[in-house]
Write a protein that holds these residues in place. Structure first.
Motif: not given
Length: 359
Positions: A155-173, A175-181
């Motif tokens: 999933l391209d987080l720059d272009t597909q995050a909102e399509e994937q998660w809607g209004s929660e895109a920023d929050e879920w992104r 969380k994902i990036e924190q787990a990776v970091q």
């Protein structure tokens, strides 16, 4: 008098120039260390189902794995790049960026943090094992692809995050990036080498061994207990085929199959693995592998039972995926019990450890 002045000059030189020289020496040494330093971890899989070739290669080579730890020149994490085939187009990207995209595509962002971290490490491990391998005929110009049946979804987080998660895109992104970091550079390894970190959605109380599913005896992909899998929405499912529909599907693969008479007479000689999945059975007089039937008929798993009427065949399945390696819903359950990502991974991948990437 000249000797006194000369002695004083030499003393001053020693006081001021020696520390300066030492500082330059230390600074150069630190720069050299920085050029060769990186945080790494040993090597660490999703819902991919086409791992027969990978498993076969690894099963053949596992006996030759060295027990001696390797010393390798380390490299900065930011220099670790991977070539990814996305919709058939090859893109070069940072490995950690790729891991974030796979984690977002393969596991619900609502899962506990330790489960997401385990998924990130597994995704990074699989990618690393492919990155340092001899290549793949399916995508010769890329290390991995975005086909989840072959490598892993992306999933391209720059272009597909909102399509994937809607209004929660920023929050879920975030969380994902924190787990990776928080797991940056970490992979699962067996005897110093990155493993083929396969994963699946849910199994039925036990995972399957690679030797039962793919015919390759891989020491870290053996059957282990798994709990919490029944939380998967598709844990049990059923699919029904009309007798003629089933006949036409089977003829695509088995030209000599004999599906005459009543459907109840078509299925015999079921052989199951210890974890319950169908290894093989006889259908219309031909021997069929459980994995082949699952692919051909679009079943959720190979843990299935068959019931028939005079005009139909129904398959009832338990679990979702090939059942080898880490169960994602099992990882969720373990995380909810307070287990760490390392405990999750070393449970599902037997006799492994967490390491840092070294090449």
């Amino acid at each position: 008098m000249k000797k006194i002045i000369l002695s004083a000059f030499l003393l001053i030189s020693l006081v001021y120039l020696l520390p300066l020289g030492y500082e330059l020496l230390v600074e150069n040494a630190e720069d050299t260390v920085k050029e060769h330093t990186i945080s790494h971890v040993e090597k660490s899989d999703a819902s991919q189902d086409n791992f027969e070739q990978i498993a076969s290669k690894e099963g053949n080579s596992s006996e030759n794995s060295s027990d001696v730890a390797k010393t390798e020149e380390e490299m900065p994490e930011e220099d670790v790049c991977i070539a990814v085939s996305i919709n058939g187009s090859v893109q070069e990207m940072n490995l950690e960026e790729y891991v974030a995209g796979v984690t977002a595509a393969e596991m619900p962002a609502s899962f506990p943090e330790e489960a997401l971290k385990a998924q990130a490490i597994a995704a990074r491990t699989f990618a690393q094992s492919k990155r340092i391998s001899d290549g793949d005929d399916t995508h010769p110009d890329a290390d991995v692809c975005d086909d989840y049946t072959h490598c892993a979804a992306y999933l391209d987080l720059d272009t597909q995050a909102e399509e994937q998660w809607g209004s929660e895109a920023d929050e879920w992104r975030a969380k994902i990036e924190q787990a990776v970091q928080e797991t940056r550079g970490e992979i699962v390894t067996y005897q110093g080498e990155p493993i083929t970190a396969v994963f699946h959605a849910a199994c039925s109380e036990e995972t399957e061994s690679a030797v039962d599913v793919w015919g390759a005896d891989i020491p870290y992909l053996v059957s282990v207990e798994s709990t919490g899998d029944d939380a998967c929405p598709d844990y049990t499912s059923s699919v029904t085929f009309g007798a003629e529909e089933f006949r036409q599907l089977m003829l695509q693969k088995y030209e000599d199959i004999n599906l005459t008479g009543m459907p109840k007479t078509w299925f015999t000689d079921f052989e199951r693995a210890d974890a319950g999945n169908v290894l093989r059975c006889t259908v219309g007089g031909v021997h069929a592998k459980g994995t082949t039937l699952r692919s051909l008929l679009g079943l959720r798993s190979t843990n299935f039972t068959v019931s028939t009427t005079e005009t139909s065949i129904t398959f009832e399945t338990t679990g979702y995926g090939h059942a080898v390696g880490m169960s994602q819903y099992g990882a969720k359950g373990m995380a909810e019990e307070g287990k760490t990502c390392e405990e999750i991974l070393t449970h599902y991948y037997t006799d492994t450890e967490i390491s840092k990437i070294t090449e």
